[in-house]
Design a protein around this motif. Structure first.
Motif, short mmCIF file in Angstrom:
data_model
loop_
_atom_site.label_atom_id
_atom_site.label_comp_id
_atom_site.label_asym_id
_atom_site.label_seq_id
_atom_site.Cartn_x
_atom_site.Cartn_y
_atom_site.Cartn_z
N GLU A 34 0.83 -1.20 0.00
CA GLU A 34 0.00 0.00 0.00
C GLU A 34 0.87 1.26 0.00
O GLU A 34 1.94 1.29 0.61
N ASN A 61 -1.76 8.21 -0.49
CA ASN A 61 -2.41 8.95 -1.58
C ASN A 61 -2.87 10.31 -1.04
O ASN A 61 -4.07 10.58 -0.93
N LYS A 68 -9.80 5.85 -2.23
CA LYS A 68 -8.66 5.78 -3.15
C LYS A 68 -9.02 6.23 -4.55
O LYS A 68 -8.13 6.47 -5.38
N GLN A 76 -7.61 7.33 2.16
CA GLN A 76 -7.39 5.89 2.10
C GLN A 76 -6.13 5.59 1.29
O GLN A 76 -5.87 6.23 0.26
N LYS A 77 -5.36 4.64 1.76
CA LYS A 77 -4.17 4.24 1.02
C LYS A 77 -4.56 3.55 -0.28
O LYS A 77 -5.58 2.86 -0.35
N ALA A 78 -3.73 3.74 -1.29
CA ALA A 78 -3.94 3.09 -2.58
C ALA A 78 -3.05 1.85 -2.67
O ALA A 78 -2.00 1.77 -2.03
N ASN A 131 -6.19 -1.66 -7.54
CA ASN A 131 -7.18 -0.60 -7.39
C ASN A 131 -8.46 -0.88 -8.15
O ASN A 131 -9.29 0.01 -8.33
#
Length: 587
Positions: free
Chosen positions: A236, A239, A393, A459-461, A472
């Motif tokens: 991860e 973002n 994301k 949110q993390k991508a 994703n």
């Protein structure tokens, strides 16, 4: 893979995969390489029935047969490749591209060497049997890998049928190749079964590499996507928000029902910084399930108090706005819009959202007086700015866990004073925070200053997997496509095995494989009539279970069981003792 490094233009192969965009020269090069491969395959297909007086096709009969194509191709490729390498070595500077050019030169030299050996010694005669004959483990592993790989077996069979003189149509050819495939794989299995003692339990090693590996693979396919979209994913990446625009507008409705939107406040100069440790601690106390590892995902956004530009509105629009405000029984709303820009893997991404509140009637009257007569005024706009935003994301925004704020009696929005100021006969709008909450975790942040602030949790991508953004796609998309496709493939391996027993469980394959070798021999000799006759014989055998059983045997052969080995050993020992006693008696 090294095209862009050699030619020095276009994106790298990793960027091309992630952006789904490839250099046109790379596509042309791959197409030319495939065409060269097809020419080589055609050149190697020689009809021996028209040339039986020699054993090899050599330079003496250069243009009489398809081998001439190979020689012409070899000389053409030699000039092209050597010319390309000389040009690149002379024109390129000493840089990283020189390493890739050297590696390419080594591969090209190996190709030209083996191609020159074919031109020097000629092609060997056609094999009168299939390429795979040895039932050893390594040959079987290579063949199974080739058979399981997509397109390789099918493409090779279709190319062979296209370039070979045969009396069989394409579907008959594929049936013959499939029959050989079944028999060859079965011969490997029979060899392994003959080494296993009849009736003895399977060993732990076989249980491990067959059972445990398959179970682990299935569980990995089922649980893997869930782990990919959880905190267990080490791939991860953050973002964060890079910039943004926040605007406030008045939304009115006229007497005729027409709606209008008037921008009054717009700020692009946002102060976006990571949250301080003290602020993150308050954030954790407000939302207890937040982990310390998520600290970098929280950002503090502070608005500039004044708009970026003066409020300039034309007289007709100002008159229309005043008339809409004077209209009775019509609602007037204030809307705040936000648009945050993020950059992930070089691609811009916008996260948008808005919130709308209604203006009370007394505020409408005050606003009419200010717009009609001029002057300065301040308007109380309740619950307009969200305190905590959640940015997915992709491109959506929402309130961050409103149920937690409701449970702790913390308002989800910040109220503001919307002030109209005058300077040099021009007006502009300002904002000032007004937080009404007295909760400790809330007041420590939002009651300290007049600046309008709020927090964004991004949110993390998912990082790139093999140069692509497959992580994703979304968990539902991955389960509905990739996992479902792999599941169907596994089901195909084990589906309806009982219906294939007559062909899968063949004890002896020698006679049937010998018949197929005879078909290959007839084809090589150019005797298409004999090829067709033998193929029809093979089909009749496969259509007759009794004949198939007579040719392939009735019982699967295993190694003798331990009890039988001991019994035979004791019987031989007794027979030997009897022979010794008789011999002594005769003596």
């Amino acid at each position: 893979v090294f095209f862009t490094h050699l030619c020095g233009n276009g994106s790298s192969i990793t960027q091309s995969l992630s952006e789904s965009s490839f250099a046109s020269g790379m596509v042309i090069s791959v197409t030319i390489a495939i065409l060269v491969l097809l020419i080589v395959l055609y050149a190697s297909r020689e009809d021996l029935s028209t040339f039986k007086e020699v054993k090899r096709i050599t330079f003496l009969n250069f243009f009489k047969h398809s081998f001439g194509l190979k020689a012409l191709l070899h000389y053409a490729m030699t000039f092209i490749i050597l010319g390309f390498m000389v040009w690149e070595f002379l024109s390129s500077d000493v840089s990283k591209s020189r390493i890739y050019l050297i590696f390419f030169s080594i591969l090209a030299s190996l190709y030209l060497y083996f191609s020159g050996q074919q031109v020097k010694w000629g092609y060997p005669l056609y094999y009168t049997h299939h390429s795979f004959q040895s039932p050893d483990m390594y040959s079987g592993l290579i063949y199974k890998t080739m058979k399981a790989s997509p397109f390789i077996f099918e493409l090779g069979s279709v190319l062979d049928w296209t370039y070979t003189k045969t009396s069989l149509d394409l579907y008959q050819w594929m049936k013959l190749e499939d029959a050989w495939s079944y028999l060859y794989i079965k011969s490997i299995e029979n060899k392994a079964r003959k080494q296993h003692k009849y009736g003895s339990p399977r060993g732990k090693f076989e249980k491990c590499y067959m059972g445990c590996v398959i179970v682990f693979f299935i569980l990995l396919i089922i649980i893997g996507p869930l782990a990919m979209f959880s905190g267990l994913n080490p791939n991860e990446v953050l973002n964060p928000i890079n910039s943004g625009i926040i605007s406030i507008s008045l939304m009115t409705e006229g007497a005729d029902g027409s709606k209008s939107d008037f921008d009054i406040f717009r700020v692009q100069n946002l102060n976006i910084v990571p949250a301080q440790p003290s602020e993150f601690e308050i954030f954790k106390n407000t939302f207890p399930d937040i982990q310390d590892s998520e600290k970098d995902q929280l950002q503090k956004i502070t608005l500039t108090a004044y708009s970026d530009s003066m409020w300039d509105i034309t007289p007709p629009n100002l008159e229309r706005l005043i008339n809409d405000l004077k209209t009775k029984n019509q609602s007037v709303n204030v809307t705040v819009n936000w648009n945050f820009k993020r950059s992930l893997f070089g691609q811009e991404n916008d996260a948008r959202g808005s919130n709308t509140v209604a203006i009370p009637g007394d505020l409408q009257t005050s606003l009419i007086n200010v717009l009609s007569k001029g002057g300065e005024a301040s308007f109380d706009i309740p619950n307009i700015f969200p305190k905590y935003l959640y940015l997915s994301k992709l491109d959506s925004t929402s309130l961050f866990r409103p149920e937690v704020l409701n449970a702790t009696n913390i308002p989800m929005y910040v109220s503001i004073f919307l002030e109209y100021k005058m300077k040099n006969d021009s007006g502009y709008w300002m904002t000032k925070s007004r937080n009404l909450s007295s909760a400790y975790n809330d007041s420590q942040i939002f009651n300290s200053k007049d600046d309008v602030i709020f927090y964004a949790f991004s949110q993390k991508a998912k990082g790139k997997i093999f140069g692509t953004d497959i992580g994703n796609l979304g968990v539902i998309t991955i389960y509905a496509t990739i996992v479902l496709a792999i599941g169907r493939m596994i089901k195909f391996w084990f589906d309806r095995l009982s219906q294939k027993v007559i062909y899968d469980e063949i004890p002896e394959t020698m006679d049937l494989m010998g018949l197929i070798d005879c078909i290959y021999t007839a084809r090589t000799e150019g005797n298409t009539y004999k090829e067709q006759k033998l193929y029809e014989l093979l089909i009749r055998i496969y259509r007759s279970p009794e004949v198939l059983m007579q040719l392939s045997g009735r019982v699967q052969k295993y190694a003798p069981p331990e009890e039988k080995v001991k019994k035979n050993r004791s019987r031989k020992e007794s027979e030997n003792s009897v022979e010794i006693s008789v011999h002594k008696h005769q003596h």
